[in-house]
Structure formats: C-alpha cells, structure tokens
Write a protein that holds these residues in place. Structure first.
Motif, PDB file in Angstrom:
ATOM      1  N   ILE A  76       0.842  -1.195   0.000  1.00  0.00           N
ATOM      2  CA  ILE A  76       0.000   0.000   0.000  1.00  0.00           C
ATOM      3  C   ILE A  76       0.875   1.243   0.000  1.00  0.00           C
ATOM      4  O   ILE A  76       1.797   1.377   0.823  1.00  0.00           O
ATOM      5  N   ASP A  77       0.606   2.134  -0.915  1.00  0.00           N
ATOM      6  CA  ASP A  77       1.331   3.410  -0.990  1.00  0.00           C
ATOM      7  C   ASP A  77       0.605   4.423  -0.120  1.00  0.00           C
ATOM      8  O   ASP A  77      -0.501   4.848  -0.430  1.00  0.00           O
ATOM      9  N   SER A  78       1.250   4.793   0.999  1.00  0.00           N
ATOM     10  CA  SER A  78       0.614   5.674   1.973  1.00  0.00           C
ATOM     11  C   SER A  78       1.377   6.988   2.122  1.00  0.00           C
ATOM     12  O   SER A  78       2.458   7.019   2.728  1.00  0.00           O
ATOM     13  N   PRO A  79       0.838   8.093   1.612  1.00  0.00           N
ATOM     14  CA  PRO A  79       1.467   9.401   1.793  1.00  0.00           C
ATOM     15  C   PRO A  79       1.587   9.779   3.264  1.00  0.00           C
ATOM     16  O   PRO A  79       2.538  10.466   3.666  1.00  0.00           O
ATOM     17  N   ILE A  80       0.645   9.335   4.068  1.00  0.00           N
ATOM     18  CA  ILE A  80       0.677   9.657   5.501  1.00  0.00           C
ATOM     19  C   ILE A  80       1.874   8.988   6.157  1.00  0.00           C
ATOM     20  O   ILE A  80       2.568   9.590   6.988  1.00  0.00           O
ATOM     21  N   LEU A  81       2.140   7.740   5.791  1.00  0.00           N
ATOM     22  CA  LEU A  81       3.306   7.052   6.339  1.00  0.00           C
ATOM     23  C   LEU A  81       4.589   7.755   5.898  1.00  0.00           C
ATOM     24  O   LEU A  81       5.495   7.969   6.714  1.00  0.00           O
ATOM     25  N   ALA A  82       4.665   8.134   4.615  1.00  0.00           N
ATOM     26  CA  ALA A  82       5.856   8.825   4.118  1.00  0.00           C
ATOM     27  C   ALA A  82       6.093  10.114   4.893  1.00  0.00           C
ATOM     28  O   ALA A  82       7.234  10.447   5.247  1.00  0.00           O
ATOM     29  N   ARG A  83       5.011  10.838   5.176  1.00  0.00           N
ATOM     30  CA  ARG A  83       5.128  12.096   5.927  1.00  0.00           C
ATOM     31  C   ARG A  83       5.607  11.833   7.348  1.00  0.00           C
ATOM     32  O   ARG A  83       6.503  12.532   7.867  1.00  0.00           O
ATOM     33  N   ASP A  84       5.036  10.814   8.007  1.00  0.00           N
ATOM     34  CA  ASP A  84       5.406  10.527   9.394  1.00  0.00           C
ATOM     35  C   ASP A  84       6.861  10.098   9.513  1.00  0.00           C
ATOM     36  O   ASP A  84       7.564  10.471  10.468  1.00  0.00           O
ATOM     37  N   GLU A  91       9.733   5.292  12.713  1.00  0.00           N
ATOM     38  CA  GLU A  91      10.923   4.817  12.023  1.00  0.00           C
ATOM     39  C   GLU A  91      10.534   3.798  10.954  1.00  0.00           C
ATOM     40  O   GLU A  91       9.600   3.024  11.123  1.00  0.00           O
ATOM     41  N   ALA A  92      11.267   3.846   9.852  1.00  0.00           N
ATOM     42  CA  ALA A  92      11.043   2.861   8.796  1.00  0.00           C
ATOM     43  C   ALA A  92      11.458   1.486   9.294  1.00  0.00           C
ATOM     44  O   ALA A  92      12.393   1.347  10.089  1.00  0.00           O
ATOM     45  N   GLU A  93      10.729   0.456   8.830  1.00  0.00           N
ATOM     46  CA  GLU A  93      11.025  -0.928   9.190  1.00  0.00           C
ATOM     47  C   GLU A  93      11.215  -1.729   7.905  1.00  0.00           C
ATOM     48  O   GLU A  93      10.280  -1.855   7.111  1.00  0.00           O
ATOM     49  N   PRO A  94      12.425  -2.256   7.674  1.00  0.00           N
ATOM     50  CA  PRO A  94      12.677  -3.021   6.453  1.00  0.00           C
ATOM     51  C   PRO A  94      11.673  -4.159   6.281  1.00  0.00           C
ATOM     52  O   PRO A  94      11.406  -4.912   7.211  1.00  0.00           O
ATOM     53  N   GLY A  95      11.108  -4.226   5.088  1.00  0.00           N
ATOM     54  CA  GLY A  95      10.156  -5.287   4.800  1.00  0.00           C
ATOM     55  C   GLY A  95       8.759  -5.028   5.279  1.00  0.00           C
ATOM     56  O   GLY A  95       7.854  -5.835   5.036  1.00  0.00           O
ATOM     57  N   SER A  96       8.538  -3.894   5.947  1.00  0.00           N
ATOM     58  CA  SER A  96       7.206  -3.599   6.464  1.00  0.00           C
ATOM     59  C   SER A  96       6.797  -2.159   6.178  1.00  0.00           C
ATOM     60  O   SER A  96       5.802  -1.906   5.501  1.00  0.00           O
ATOM     61  N   LEU A  97       7.583  -1.197   6.672  1.00  0.00           N
ATOM     62  CA  LEU A  97       7.304   0.228   6.467  1.00  0.00           C
ATOM     63  C   LEU A  97       8.503   0.864   5.772  1.00  0.00           C
ATOM     64  O   LEU A  97       9.557   1.068   6.380  1.00  0.00           O
ATOM     65  N   ALA A  98       8.341   1.150   4.490  1.00  0.00           N
ATOM     66  CA  ALA A  98       9.460   1.691   3.708  1.00  0.00           C
ATOM     67  C   ALA A  98       9.507   3.217   3.796  1.00  0.00           C
ATOM     68  O   ALA A  98       8.491   3.872   4.058  1.00  0.00           O
ATOM     69  N   LYS A  99      10.709   3.785   3.559  1.00  0.00           N
ATOM     70  CA  LYS A  99      10.876   5.232   3.645  1.00  0.00           C
ATOM     71  C   LYS A  99      10.023   5.981   2.631  1.00  0.00           C
ATOM     72  O   LYS A  99       9.630   7.123   2.875  1.00  0.00           O
ATOM     73  N   ASP A 100       9.731   5.330   1.496  1.00  0.00           N
ATOM     74  CA  ASP A 100       8.929   6.008   0.477  1.00  0.00           C
ATOM     75  C   ASP A 100       7.429   5.971   0.790  1.00  0.00           C
ATOM     76  O   ASP A 100       6.606   6.421  -0.004  1.00  0.00           O
ATOM     77  N   GLY A 101       7.079   5.398   1.952  1.00  0.00           N
ATOM     78  CA  GLY A 101       5.672   5.348   2.354  1.00  0.00           C
ATOM     79  C   GLY A 101       4.943   4.089   1.933  1.00  0.00           C
ATOM     80  O   GLY A 101       3.712   4.027   2.015  1.00  0.00           O
ATOM     81  N   THR A 102       5.663   3.063   1.506  1.00  0.00           N
ATOM     82  CA  THR A 102       5.026   1.806   1.114  1.00  0.00           C
ATOM     83  C   THR A 102       4.851   0.890   2.330  1.00  0.00           C
ATOM     84  O   THR A 102       5.825   0.579   3.027  1.00  0.00           O
TER      85      THR A 102
END
Length: 241
Positions: A76-84, A91-102
């Motif tokens: 899922i591409d989430s602009p809100i996650l990218a902003r946070d 913090e980004a989590e490899p394989g779960s929460l990517a820096k680009d907001g995925t």
C-alpha cells in the motif's frame, strides 16, 4: 400340547420379547439424541488490515491461497506514512514500512486467505479490513439445536457429537463450549464442536470452512433403561458393531 408345540411357543415368546426389548432400547437411545437445525464447519478467522491508509499498489494473494506467517499479502502506498517517517514520528522498518511510504501487509498467521476486498488500484483505509485468514488446523463445527428446558439440562461436559458430512461419512466430535438463548419457551443452543478428525482429514475437499454438516448431539440418558442401554452399547462397540 406336544413338546414340539411347546418349544415353538417358547421360541415365539422369546422372539417377541427380544424384538420388544430391542425396540425399547432403540427408543430409549433415540430419546437421548437430538439433531441440529443447522451446522457448519468453521475456522478461527483473523482479519487483515493496515494502520496506514493508502492506494493498493500490489496484491500478492487471492482468495483460497495458503500462506505462512510473514508472507506478503498487499503493498500500500501511503502518503501519511511517508510524511510521518520524514518528520521522524515513526521509524522505517525493512520489509514492512518503507521510507517512500510503502506499507507491506504480511500474514500474521499461517492459513488460507479469504474475503479479499482490496485489489490493485483500490483505496484501503486505515483500520479497515481488506482480507481475512482462516487459521491452519483450527477447524471446528458450530451447530444450533432447539431443546426443551429438560433436554438442555442433559447436556454434559465433553458430550459426544456425531458429524455427518454431505457424502454421508461420519466424524466423531465433542462439545467444547455452548451458549443458550430462550425463544418461546425453548432453548436455542449454539454449540462449538471440536474434532481431531477435522484436522486430520482437512484436505481442501469437504472438510473445510463453510461445509454444511448434520450434527447429532448425545444427551445424558436419564431414562429407566439408561444403565442397560449403556451396557449394551459398550458390548456392541467391543464386538465391532
């Protein structure tokens, strides 16, 4: 009366007595059995969702697919996650929460994917359910029975239940739990039935979540011939009947 006629008379009387006894025992046993009004094999189901809403950009599974814990389900591409992440709120989590907001949604348990409501190009809101997973080796049967108050009082712990599949094959189960609701003076009982055979025989055929079955619940036998019935039942099982 000759001895031959006397023997025939005695044999006839014994035959009648045996038939009456058998019929009485059968009736007595039938009085301690009740058939379900509805019953279905079910599985422990876990919802799949996402804490961050966004556009579904990848779907890795379809309904009916089997997954293991940790398998990818959706991206899922989430602009809100990218902003946070950019603001340092998370913090980004490899394989779960990517820096680009995925957001990569993964299976939390092993099982079968069901009820997929999200596909590529659709929007998945935060906290919404986008699929479900039926947990592996968690099959059970939920059945409903309508009982009189007296019969309800005859449900015992671990009561035996016979499950008949659509192909007329039989599985043995026991009562694990039940709840009751009184409707017009009758007890409407919802019973959870567990059976090792549901796990052993689970093959994606008839033994799977959603399969309708017929359940026969065995109540405590309080009849005057209860002891005799139990003794004969034990004898029949010992000789393989």
């Amino acid at each position: 009366m000759t001895w031959g006629n006397r023997l025939k008379l005695v044999a006839g009387v014994l035959a009648v007595l045996l038939v009456v006894a058998a019929a009485t025992l059968l009736f007595n046993r039938r009085q301690s059995e009740v058939l379900s009004t509805s019953a279905e094999i079910q599985a422990s189901r876990f919802d799949v969702g996402t804490d961050y809403g966004g556009l579904v950009v990848a779907q890795y599974v379809d309904e009916g697919d089997t997954v293991t814990k940790g398998d990818r389900l959706f991206a899922i591409d989430s602009p809100i996650l990218a902003r946070d992440i950019k603001q340092g709120l998370i913090e980004a989590e490899p394989g779960s929460l990517a820096k680009d907001g995925t957001v990569t949604v993964r299976a939390s348990i092993a099982g079968t994917v069901e009820d997929v409501t999200a596909d590529v190009g659709s929007f998945a809101g935060a906290g919404t359910v986008i699929a479900a997973i039926d947990e592996r080796d968690s099959l059970y049967t939920e059945a409903e029975f309508v009982l009189t108050p007296r019969d309800f009082s005859r449900i015992v712990d671990d009561a035996a239940v016979e499950l008949r599949l659509p192909d007329d094959s039989l599985l043995a189960g026991t009562v694990a739990d039940y709840s009751v609701e009184t409707v017009e003076g009758a007890a409407r009982v919802t019973v959870r039935i567990e059976s090792d055979a549901l796990v052993d025989d689970a093959d994606g055929g008839l033994v799977q979540a959603g399969t309708p079955v017929a359940a026969t619940l065995h109540l405590r036998d309080d009849g005057p011939l209860a002891g005799v019935t139990d003794a004969l039942g034990d004898l029949a099982r010992k000789v393989g009947l």
